[in-house]
Design an enzyme around this catalytic site. Structure first.
Site, PDB file in Angstrom:
ATOM      1  N   ARG A 114      11.747  -5.540   4.487  1.00  0.00           N
ATOM      2  CA  ARG A 114      11.379  -4.128   4.271  1.00  0.00           C
ATOM      3  C   ARG A 114      12.316  -3.236   5.085  1.00  0.00           C
ATOM      4  NH1 ARG A 114       5.366  -1.958   5.200  1.00  0.00           N
ATOM      5  NH2 ARG A 114       5.512  -3.053   7.189  1.00  0.00           N
TER       6      ARG A 114
ATOM      7  N   ARG B  66      -9.538   0.782   9.812  1.00  0.00           N
ATOM      8  CA  ARG B  66      -9.082  -0.590  10.024  1.00  0.00           C
ATOM      9  C   ARG B  66     -10.109  -1.411  10.792  1.00  0.00           C
ATOM     10  NH1 ARG B  66      -3.229   0.475   9.486  1.00  0.00           N
ATOM     11  NH2 ARG B  66      -2.052  -1.435   9.713  1.00  0.00           N
TER      12      ARG B  66
ATOM     13  N   LYS C 210       0.820  -1.215   0.000  1.00  0.00           N
ATOM     14  CA  LYS C 210       0.000   0.000   0.000  1.00  0.00           C
ATOM     15  C   LYS C 210       0.855   1.266   0.000  1.00  0.00           C
ATOM     16  CE  LYS C 210      -2.074  -1.030   3.869  1.00  0.00           C
ATOM     17  NZ  LYS C 210      -1.365  -2.277   4.221  1.00  0.00           N
TER      18      LYS C 210
ATOM     19  N   ARG D 182      -0.002  -9.277  13.377  1.00  0.00           N
ATOM     20  CA  ARG D 182      -0.656  -8.225  12.586  1.00  0.00           C
ATOM     21  C   ARG D 182      -1.536  -8.823  11.495  1.00  0.00           C
ATOM     22  NH1 ARG D 182       4.461  -5.233  10.931  1.00  0.00           N
ATOM     23  NH2 ARG D 182       3.152  -3.936   9.613  1.00  0.00           N
TER      24      ARG D 182
ATOM     25  N   ARG E 184      11.524  -1.318  10.799  1.00  0.00           N
ATOM     26  CA  ARG E 184      10.472  -0.949  11.749  1.00  0.00           C
ATOM     27  C   ARG E 184      10.424  -1.930  12.906  1.00  0.00           C
ATOM     28  NH1 ARG E 184       5.111   0.101   8.245  1.00  0.00           N
ATOM     29  NH2 ARG E 184       4.272  -0.982  10.070  1.00  0.00           N
TER      30      ARG E 184
HETATM   31  P1  ADP Z   1       1.295  -1.529   7.558  1.00  0.00           P
HETATM   32  O1  ADP Z   1       1.528  -0.473   6.505  1.00  0.00           O
HETATM   33  O2  ADP Z   1       2.451  -2.446   7.664  1.00  0.00           O
HETATM   34  O3  ADP Z   1      -0.036  -2.192   7.407  1.00  0.00           O
HETATM   35  P2  ADP Z   1       0.876   0.713   9.285  1.00  0.00           P
HETATM   36  O4  ADP Z   1       2.078   1.545   9.096  1.00  0.00           O
HETATM   37  O5  ADP Z   1      -0.357   1.103   8.531  1.00  0.00           O
HETATM   38  O6  ADP Z   1       1.248  -0.796   8.944  1.00  0.00           O
HETATM   39  O7  ADP Z   1       0.491   0.618  10.804  1.00  0.00           O
HETATM   40  C1  ADP Z   1       1.417   0.252  11.800  1.00  0.00           C
HETATM   41  C2  ADP Z   1       0.692   0.073  13.136  1.00  0.00           C
HETATM   42  O8  ADP Z   1       0.087   1.309  13.533  1.00  0.00           O
HETATM   43  C3  ADP Z   1      -0.458  -0.934  13.119  1.00  0.00           C
HETATM   44  O9  ADP Z   1      -0.010  -2.268  13.301  1.00  0.00           O
HETATM   45  C4  ADP Z   1      -1.309  -0.428  14.290  1.00  0.00           C
HETATM   46  O10 ADP Z   1      -0.736  -0.796  15.542  1.00  0.00           O
HETATM   47  C5  ADP Z   1      -1.172   1.089  14.165  1.00  0.00           C
HETATM   48  N1  ADP Z   1      -2.244   1.684  13.320  1.00  0.00           N
HETATM   49  C6  ADP Z   1      -2.092   2.334  12.135  1.00  0.00           C
HETATM   50  N2  ADP Z   1      -3.281   2.728  11.644  1.00  0.00           N
HETATM   51  C7  ADP Z   1      -4.226   2.306  12.543  1.00  0.00           C
HETATM   52  C8  ADP Z   1      -5.646   2.390  12.606  1.00  0.00           C
HETATM   53  N3  ADP Z   1      -6.366   2.973  11.640  1.00  0.00           N
HETATM   54  N4  ADP Z   1      -6.260   1.826  13.674  1.00  0.00           N
HETATM   55  C9  ADP Z   1      -5.567   1.238  14.662  1.00  0.00           C
HETATM   56  N5  ADP Z   1      -4.236   1.121  14.663  1.00  0.00           N
HETATM   57  C10 ADP Z   1      -3.552   1.642  13.619  1.00  0.00           C
HETATM   58  P1  ADP Z   2       2.269  -1.770   3.211  1.00  0.00           P
HETATM   59  O1  ADP Z   2       2.257  -0.257   3.153  1.00  0.00           O
HETATM   60  O2  ADP Z   2       1.015  -2.377   2.638  1.00  0.00           O
HETATM   61  O3  ADP Z   2       2.577  -2.275   4.589  1.00  0.00           O
HETATM   62  P2  ADP Z   2       4.780  -1.580   1.703  1.00  0.00           P
HETATM   63  O4  ADP Z   2       4.443  -0.695   0.557  1.00  0.00           O
HETATM   64  O5  ADP Z   2       5.578  -1.011   2.814  1.00  0.00           O
HETATM   65  O6  ADP Z   2       3.436  -2.307   2.259  1.00  0.00           O
HETATM   66  O7  ADP Z   2       5.521  -2.880   1.100  1.00  0.00           O
HETATM   67  C1  ADP Z   2       6.046  -3.890   1.953  1.00  0.00           C
HETATM   68  C2  ADP Z   2       7.410  -4.362   1.399  1.00  0.00           C
HETATM   69  O8  ADP Z   2       7.215  -5.062   0.167  1.00  0.00           O
HETATM   70  C3  ADP Z   2       8.385  -3.226   1.078  1.00  0.00           C
HETATM   71  O9  ADP Z   2       9.683  -3.635   1.423  1.00  0.00           O
HETATM   72  C4  ADP Z   2       8.245  -3.020  -0.419  1.00  0.00           C
HETATM   73  O10 ADP Z   2       9.464  -2.536  -1.010  1.00  0.00           O
HETATM   74  C5  ADP Z   2       7.925  -4.431  -0.904  1.00  0.00           C
HETATM   75  N1  ADP Z   2       7.012  -4.459  -2.061  1.00  0.00           N
HETATM   76  C6  ADP Z   2       5.963  -3.629  -2.325  1.00  0.00           C
HETATM   77  N2  ADP Z   2       5.368  -3.963  -3.498  1.00  0.00           N
HETATM   78  C7  ADP Z   2       6.048  -5.048  -3.984  1.00  0.00           C
HETATM   79  C8  ADP Z   2       5.933  -5.866  -5.165  1.00  0.00           C
HETATM   80  N3  ADP Z   2       4.960  -5.648  -6.065  1.00  0.00           N
HETATM   81  N4  ADP Z   2       6.823  -6.870  -5.317  1.00  0.00           N
HETATM   82  C9  ADP Z   2       7.783  -7.098  -4.393  1.00  0.00           C
HETATM   83  N5  ADP Z   2       7.951  -6.370  -3.264  1.00  0.00           N
HETATM   84  C10 ADP Z   2       7.096  -5.356  -3.054  1.00  0.00           C
END
Ligand code: ADP
Ligand code: ADP
Length: 213
Positions: free
Chosen positions: A127, A88, A13, A166, A155
């Protein structure tokens, strides 16, 4: 254009949001980034949020809804926004509906990025994020170039145990949102497997069909 980006952690995302926002002239609202900034700055909110984030749990709805309510009031989002990481839970989605209808705003669509769990674990475990720019990299699939001059960090919640927690939280609390938005005709599933460009092309096809609502 106003979008929500749904999908399990690590589905891509954040990566795809960077391109979408550039090409469609809108701003990203990443609740994860907002929370991480608060944790880094050791604010009161950051101290509370860190306890949940480090365990892979969700931060309570009330806190998250307040964050989005004050964010949406900013002039930055007049041309639109992409919500990455919010809502979420069903109560968060209902609160967002209420805020948007009060402001006279409509959602164009909800993108649902789909990636199998095994691939997600692979993506998240390698990542890395640049400290200075917040740009997302992957040590194998998208490594930084020497001239990027990055300072990478992993992270706190990207350790394998926390990732599994998660993913479970996503399945139980966030996945019901797909049905919620499908019933409004707003949810569009995107196959998130494939290279970055291929996935982006699938997204653009959907977005271009939803420019006018
Ligand atoms: P990812 O991109 O890997 O899905 P995020 O960066 O969006 O993770 O979120 C990291 C953490 O921040 C989540 O695991 C949660 O603990 C918290 N968080 C982020 N957005 C929300 C939300 N809308 N509601 C509750 N917790 C959230
Ligand atoms: P999210 O915001 O949903 O948690 P990220 O955009 O941070 O996900 O992506 C998670 C990891 O996967 C990052 O290290 C990113 O570089 C990698 N990634 C994202 N898209 C792809 C893809 N299409 N193929 C392989 N790796 C990817």
């Amino acid at each position: 254009m106003r979008l929500i980006f749904l999908g399990p952690p690590g589905s891509g995302k954040g990566t795809q949001s960077q391109n979408i926002c550039k090409d469609y002239g809108i701003k990203q609202i990443s609740t994860g980034d907002i929370l991480r900034k608060n944790v880094k700055d050791q604010t009161e909110l950051g101290k509370i949020a860190a306890e949940y984030m480090n365990k892979g749990e969700l931060v309570p709805d009330k806190i998250m809804i307040d964050i989005i309510a004050s964010e949406l009031k900013k002039p930055d989002y007049l041309k639109g926004f992409l919500l990455d990481g919010f809502p979420r839970t069903i109560p968060q989605a209902e609160a967002l509906d209420g805020m948007m209808s009060k402001m006279g705003l409509k959602l164009n669509c909800v993108l649902v990025l789909e990636v199998p769990h095994e691939e997600i674990i692979q993506r998240i475990s390698l990542r890395r994020v640049d400290k200075k720019t917040g740009k997302i990299y992957h040590l194998l699939f998208n490594p930084p170039l020497p001239e990027d001059n990055v300072e990478l960090y992993q992270r706190e919640d990207d350790k394998e145990e926390t990732i599994r927690r998660r993913l479970m939280v996503y399945e139980s609390q966030t996945k019901p949102l797909i049905k919620y938005y499908s019933s409004m005709g707003l949810a569009f599933k995107i196959n998130g497997v494939g290279d970055f460009k291929e996935v982006y092309e699938r997204i653009v096809k959907v977005l271009d069909s939803r420019l006018e609502v």
